[in-house]
Design an enzyme around this catalytic site. Structure first.
Site, PDB file in Angstrom:
ATOM      1  N   LYS A  79     -35.069  47.826  21.217  1.00 16.22           N
ATOM      2  CA  LYS A  79     -36.109  46.844  21.566  1.00 16.22           C
ATOM      3  C   LYS A  79     -36.073  45.705  20.552  1.00 16.22           C
ATOM      4  O   LYS A  79     -35.951  45.931  19.348  1.00 16.22           O
ATOM      5  CB  LYS A  79     -37.464  47.555  21.542  1.00 16.22           C
ATOM      6  CG  LYS A  79     -38.639  46.723  22.046  1.00 16.22           C
ATOM      7  CD  LYS A  79     -39.907  47.580  22.027  1.00 16.22           C
ATOM      8  CE  LYS A  79     -41.135  46.844  22.505  1.00 16.22           C
ATOM      9  NZ  LYS A  79     -42.361  47.686  22.437  1.00 16.22           N
ATOM     10  N   SER A 154     -45.099  47.201  26.689  1.00 16.55           N
ATOM     11  CA  SER A 154     -44.305  46.032  26.381  1.00 16.55           C
ATOM     12  C   SER A 154     -42.797  46.290  26.400  1.00 16.55           C
ATOM     13  O   SER A 154     -42.020  45.368  26.549  1.00 16.55           O
ATOM     14  CB  SER A 154     -44.689  45.514  24.990  1.00 16.55           C
ATOM     15  OG  SER A 154     -44.381  46.489  23.992  1.00 16.55           O
ATOM     16  N   SER A 178     -46.657  51.379  24.779  1.00 15.52           N
ATOM     17  CA  SER A 178     -45.479  50.598  25.180  1.00 15.52           C
ATOM     18  C   SER A 178     -44.164  51.345  25.292  1.00 15.52           C
ATOM     19  O   SER A 178     -43.168  50.771  25.712  1.00 15.52           O
ATOM     20  CB  SER A 178     -45.285  49.428  24.231  1.00 15.52           C
ATOM     21  OG  SER A 178     -46.260  48.471  24.492  1.00 15.52           O
TER      22      SER A 178
HETATM   23  N1  GLN Z   1     -50.133  47.348  26.434  1.00  9.52           N
HETATM   24  C1  GLN Z   1     -50.719  47.495  25.140  1.00  9.52           C
HETATM   25  C2  GLN Z   1     -51.018  46.134  24.560  1.00  9.52           C
HETATM   26  O1  GLN Z   1     -50.850  45.191  25.244  1.00  9.52           O
HETATM   27  C3  GLN Z   1     -49.822  48.297  24.247  1.00  9.52           C
HETATM   28  C4  GLN Z   1     -48.725  47.526  23.640  1.00  9.52           C
HETATM   29  C5  GLN Z   1     -47.825  48.332  22.774  1.00  9.52           C
HETATM   30  O2  GLN Z   1     -47.873  49.555  22.749  1.00  9.52           O
HETATM   31  N2  GLN Z   1     -47.008  47.636  22.028  1.00  9.52           N
HETATM   32  O3  GLN Z   1     -51.413  45.991  23.456  1.00  9.52           O
END
Ligand code: GLN
Length: 499
Positions: A79, A154, A178
């Site tokens: 990532k 994400s 994410s």
């Molecule tokens: N979807 C969550 C957010 O927008 C989690 C993001 C993540 O785990 N990086 O913060």
């Protein structure tokens, strides 16, 4: 079976006994990337040369009789919020476009030391803020199961790369879900290790008390093997736990025997009633619960009354920490600088750079976090959220006094269409309703593919006590053993799908 359909564990075994070379394997995945990533857009950067050079080095090591690690020669995608020496790292943001880090994250050093060629860097929501990868500054990633839908976020790039057979394994980061939510909606496995069990050194910080790197894979065993490569204490990370990592690969192998007798599983009462979850998700999840019970697990209902406050608490804590962490993007130290004409003041250049460099979701969070931390409000918002965090940890402690692991759906809905949740930020935030409690407590959790709803993958989440990642892997692998064929073995034929 073609190379791209083969699990990482099987590829590693073939490389170890000389049936395949790492170069052949790596080339097969690079070819698959060349064939389908024009459509999927999982990668922001592909390092074909670097990956092949690393593959040849492993092949040479094997030829000279050097001992090889469990995943030696198996390629991996990373990532793009994890820094990689000499490879561009953008965090999905214009702010870092063109930045080439001078060092490797600890987990990347560990991948390299394990002989794993790095295929490239995967797409993500900007600074890992989002649940659909639509907030990337570099275009959306498409879900291989349905190209009109998002791959979650994400880390949609990592999960889509694995789901489409472009990488056997990938690294994600999980702050609020994410790794697990994109895993659920792409039919892949996603693991969030215990906070502190994996080094954060070299992760571009979003919310430092929550960020956790972890594995993305097609099977529980593959995820466990990758988990073990990257896990372990790191003196460069002050929150790293000085303790041996949990033996997750052995636990996954034990789980694959399909025997869960004596294991107590708690269904989270607050998460099982379908509070906004799609009926198809609830149905696939219930079938998974029944399958686990058939393997001998004792399934009971457990109440975690404070879990319903997890989402609001997270959306104060994470933005607060991000508003502080992202202050470093100040036009001076890294990346973008706008309007430096020798006339404008430093403050004006800084403001112009942050205005141009950050996208709407990141700006929203910086403003929210700055407000929540401002004097006069800090106790009312940030302090209150921290108290809720403690209550959620107590709910977990109480639950784990009764059961070995907790289970829930991973996310309330299957892959959603592009644009369907970007209008209302709250609709996007709901994707992490079930994943956030484990981030707030720091405990481990995995998402395992459990079935399909209207042809789209559904994930079941297993949450375990802190430093007991092995329990989550054992239960997840047991569930996987009930699937024939394994859901994650269906690599969607992207080329046949309509855009
Ligand atoms: N979807 C969550 C957010 O927008 C989690 C993001 C993540 O785990 N990086 O913060």
């Amino acid at each position: 079976m073609s190379i791209v359909h083969t699990t990482a564990a099987e590829l590693a075994a073939s490389i170890a006994d000389g049936r395949l070379t790492s170069e052949e394997v790596t080339k097969a995945f690079l070819d698959r990337i060349a064939a389908v990533d024009g459509t999927v857009n999982a990668f922001l950067h592909v390092d074909a040369e670097g990956a092949l050079a690393a593959a040849r080095a492993v092949d040479a090591d094997r030829a000279s009789g050097k001992p090889l690690g469990p995943l030696a020669g198996v390629p991996v995608a990373v990532k793009d919020i994890v820094v990689t020496k000499g490879l561009p790292t953008t965090a999905g943001s214009k702010m870092l476009e063109g930045w080439v880090p001078p060092y490797d994250a600890t987990i990347v050093e560990r991948l390299k030391a394990a002989g794993m060629p790095i295929l490239g860097k995967t797409n993500l929501d900007e600074f890992a803020m989002g649940s659909s990868t639509e907030y990337s500054a570099f275009g959306v990633t498409r879900n291989p199961w349905d190209l009109k839908r998002t791959p979650g976020g994400s880390g949609g790039g990592s999960s889509a790369a694995v789901a489409a057979g472009m990488a056997p394994l990938a690294i994600g980061t999980d702050t609020g879900g994410s790794i697990r939510q994109p895993g659920a909606v792409t039919g892949t496995v996603g693991g969030k290790p215990t906070y502190g069990a994996n080094s954060r050194y070299g992760l571009i910080a979003f919310s430092s008390s929550l960020d956790t790197p972890g594995p993305v894979a097609r099977t529980m065993l593959d995820a466990a093997l990758l988990h073990e490569v990257i896990a372990g204490h790191d003196p460069k990370d002050s929150t790293s736990i000085p303790q041996d990592p949990s033996p997750v690969a052995a636990a996954a192998r034990a789980g694959l025997n399909g025997d869960l007798s004596g294991v107590r599983l708690g269904v989270v009462e607050q998460f099982s009633a379908g509070d906004g979850a799609e009926p198809g998700v609830v149905a696939a999840y219930q079938a998974g619960v029944e399958a686990l019970a058939k393997l001998g697990a004792d399934v009971v209902e457990v109440s975690c009354p404070n879990f319903e406050y997890a989402l609001p608490a997270y959306y104060l804590i994470a933005p607060s920490e991000c508003s502080s962490n992202l202050a470093r993007f100040d036009s001076v130290r890294y990346g973008l600088r706008i309007g430096d004409d020798g006339v404008r003041s430093l403050e004006e250049v800084m403001a112009a750079t942050r205005e141009a460099g950050f996208g709407p979701e990141v700006k929203r969070r910086i403003m929210l976090g700055t407000y929540a931390l401002s004097s006069g409000y800090v106790d009312q918002f940030y302090g209150q959220a921290q108290k809720v965090r403690t209550l959620i940890t107590r709910d977990f402690d109480n639950a784990f006094g009764q059961v070995d692991a907790l289970i829930s759906p991973t996310t309330p809905f299957t892959a959603f269409e592009f644009g369907s949740r970007t209008q209302d930020p709250y609709q996007m935030y709901l994707a992490d309703l079930y994943t956030i409690p484990a981030n707030l407590s720091g405990g481990p959790a995995v998402s395992v593919p459990v079935g399909l709803s209207d042809g789209l993958p559904v994930g079941l989440q297993v949450m375990a006590p802190t430093m007991r990642d092995d329990v989550a892997y054992r239960v997840g692998a047991a569930l996987e053993s009930t699937q024939d064929p394994r859901l994650s073995d269906q690599i969607p034929d992207v080329a046949d799908k309509e855009l």
